[in-house]
Design a protein around this motif. Structure first.
Motif, PDB file in Angstrom:
ATOM      1  N   UNK A 142       1.079  -1.021   0.154  1.00  0.00           N
ATOM      2  CA  UNK A 142      -0.023  -0.093   0.068  1.00  0.00           C
ATOM      3  C   UNK A 142       0.832   1.303  -0.004  1.00  0.00           C
ATOM      4  N   UNK A 143       0.545   2.152  -0.673  1.00  0.00           N
ATOM      5  CA  UNK A 143       1.069   3.514  -0.605  1.00  0.00           C
ATOM      6  C   UNK A 143       0.336   4.140   0.338  1.00  0.00           C
ATOM      7  N   UNK A 144       0.701   5.474   0.593  1.00  0.00           N
ATOM      8  CA  UNK A 144       0.189   6.260   1.526  1.00  0.00           C
ATOM      9  C   UNK A 144      -1.420   6.374   1.500  1.00  0.00           C
ATOM     10  N   UNK A 145      -2.101   6.054   2.681  1.00  0.00           N
ATOM     11  CA  UNK A 145      -3.690   6.136   2.707  1.00  0.00           C
ATOM     12  C   UNK A 145      -3.927   6.595   4.282  1.00  0.00           C
ATOM     13  N   UNK A 151       7.520   0.703  -3.997  1.00  0.00           N
ATOM     14  CA  UNK A 151       6.176  -0.408  -4.258  1.00  0.00           C
ATOM     15  C   UNK A 151       6.908  -1.536  -5.324  1.00  0.00           C
ATOM     16  N   UNK A 152       7.618  -1.227  -6.292  1.00  0.00           N
ATOM     17  CA  UNK A 152       8.084  -2.301  -7.368  1.00  0.00           C
ATOM     18  C   UNK A 152       8.855  -3.017  -6.398  1.00  0.00           C
ATOM     19  N   UNK A 203      -4.759  -9.674   7.018  1.00  0.00           N
ATOM     20  CA  UNK A 203      -4.048  -9.394   5.949  1.00  0.00           C
ATOM     21  C   UNK A 203      -2.575  -8.753   6.272  1.00  0.00           C
ATOM     22  N   UNK A 204      -1.724  -9.284   5.510  1.00  0.00           N
ATOM     23  CA  UNK A 204      -0.224  -8.704   5.918  1.00  0.00           C
ATOM     24  C   UNK A 204      -0.091  -7.496   4.807  1.00  0.00           C
ATOM     25  N   UNK A 205       0.164  -6.325   5.649  1.00  0.00           N
ATOM     26  CA  UNK A 205      -0.031  -5.248   4.821  1.00  0.00           C
ATOM     27  C   UNK A 205       1.503  -4.639   4.936  1.00  0.00           C
ATOM     28  N   UNK A 206       1.994  -4.162   3.877  1.00  0.00           N
ATOM     29  CA  UNK A 206       3.573  -3.387   3.603  1.00  0.00           C
ATOM     30  C   UNK A 206       3.163  -2.032   3.024  1.00  0.00           C
ATOM     31  N   UNK A 207       3.580  -1.115   3.936  1.00  0.00           N
ATOM     32  CA  UNK A 207       3.488   0.253   3.530  1.00  0.00           C
ATOM     33  C   UNK A 207       4.740   0.788   2.698  1.00  0.00           C
ATOM     34  N   UNK A 208       4.424   1.276   1.664  1.00  0.00           N
ATOM     35  CA  UNK A 208       5.728   2.062   0.821  1.00  0.00           C
ATOM     36  C   UNK A 208       5.284   3.272   0.340  1.00  0.00           C
TER      37      UNK A 208
END
Ligand code: CTP
Ligand code: CA
Length: 224
Positions: free
Chosen positions: A59-62, A81-82, A70-75
């Motif tokens: 996920x981008x900034x939100x 993100x790539x 869910x496993x969430x990875x913030x970028x």
């Protein structure tokens, strides 16, 4: 209830989803971005989880909480993100690119805050990598689903995008004031090899469940 999850349409599948915008630094305090809220991608990740999949959300900034289970990875940037997507691609059965990745980034981020010396300012922008197209080129590749955000010629643009990126499916939506980005509801038209279907205007939560059902069906009928 537990049984219905275990026997869900994506039970045992690993699903990787991108969501939200990316931010591309201009200087230490400014960035180039877009109006994506992340809601569609988060709803898709939650729906995949409901269908029984193991889900990773990049996920981008939100301003949204990570969906439960869910496993969430913030970028922040497209490049981050790539890297996160590539790091989680192994063993992935289905990739869904719902992020509104910035197409361009400033050629160089200024080290110091830019000063307003002149009446006009030009920024040099360079193209970002296309994360979705890269996933579709991987060997082996997951069942690959993209989105197409369009303000005009929805049908033609979506079909062209699906072909050019070799996607198994594309979900097209209109974007503009009050449509698509940064609103709670949406409508989608899905395109795949030899078919299309329009999903009517509804909440992003319900729309995501319908999308996941169609993806699961195509994934089982015509694996990549
Ligand atoms: N996408 C991506 N990486 C990028 C740009 C887009 O992964 N650098 C993905 C998006 O997540 C989406 C799909 O590509 O699933 C289409 O994004 P869209 O902006 O509609 O199309 P583009 O291919 O970027 O083309 P354009 O913006 O010129 O219409
Ligand atoms: Ca784009």
């Amino acid at each position: 209830l537990a049984g219905s999850f275990e026997t869900g349409s994506l039970a045992g599948c690993r699903v990787l989803v991108t969501a939200g915008p990316t931010r591309e630094a201009i200087d230490p305090v400014r960035f180039v971005s877009n109006r994506s809220s992340g809601r569609m991608g988060y709803a898709v990740a939650a729906a995949a989880r409901e269908a029984g999949a193991r889900v990773t959300l990049v996920s981008g900034p939100v301003a949204l909480d990570g969906p439960a289970g869910i496993e969430r990875v913030m970028v922040e940037t497209a490049e981050e993100m790539r890297v996160a997507v590539q790091a989680h691609l192994t063993g992935c059965d289905i990739f869904i690119g719902a992020a509104a990745v910035a197409d361009y980034r400033p050629a160089q981020a200024a080290a110091q805050k830019l000063k307003k010396h002149n009446a006009t300012l030009s920024l040099d922008l360079v193209r970002n990598p296309d994360i979705l197209a890269e996933v579709a080129r991987a060997h082996p590749r997951p069942f690959t689903v993209g989105f197409a955000a369009e303000t005009e010629d929805l049908d033609a643009n979506a079909r062209t995008k699906r072909m050019q990126k070799s996607l198994d499916m594309i979900a097209a939506n209109r974007v503009g004031p009050g449509q698509g980005f940064d609103v709670g509801d949406n409508a989608l038209t899905l395109y795949w090899e030899g078919g299309s279907e329009s999903l009517p205007h509804q909440s992003k939560t319900r729309l995501a469940r319908e999308l996941i059902a169609r993806i699961a069906q195509r994934f089982h009928d015509a694996p990549p």
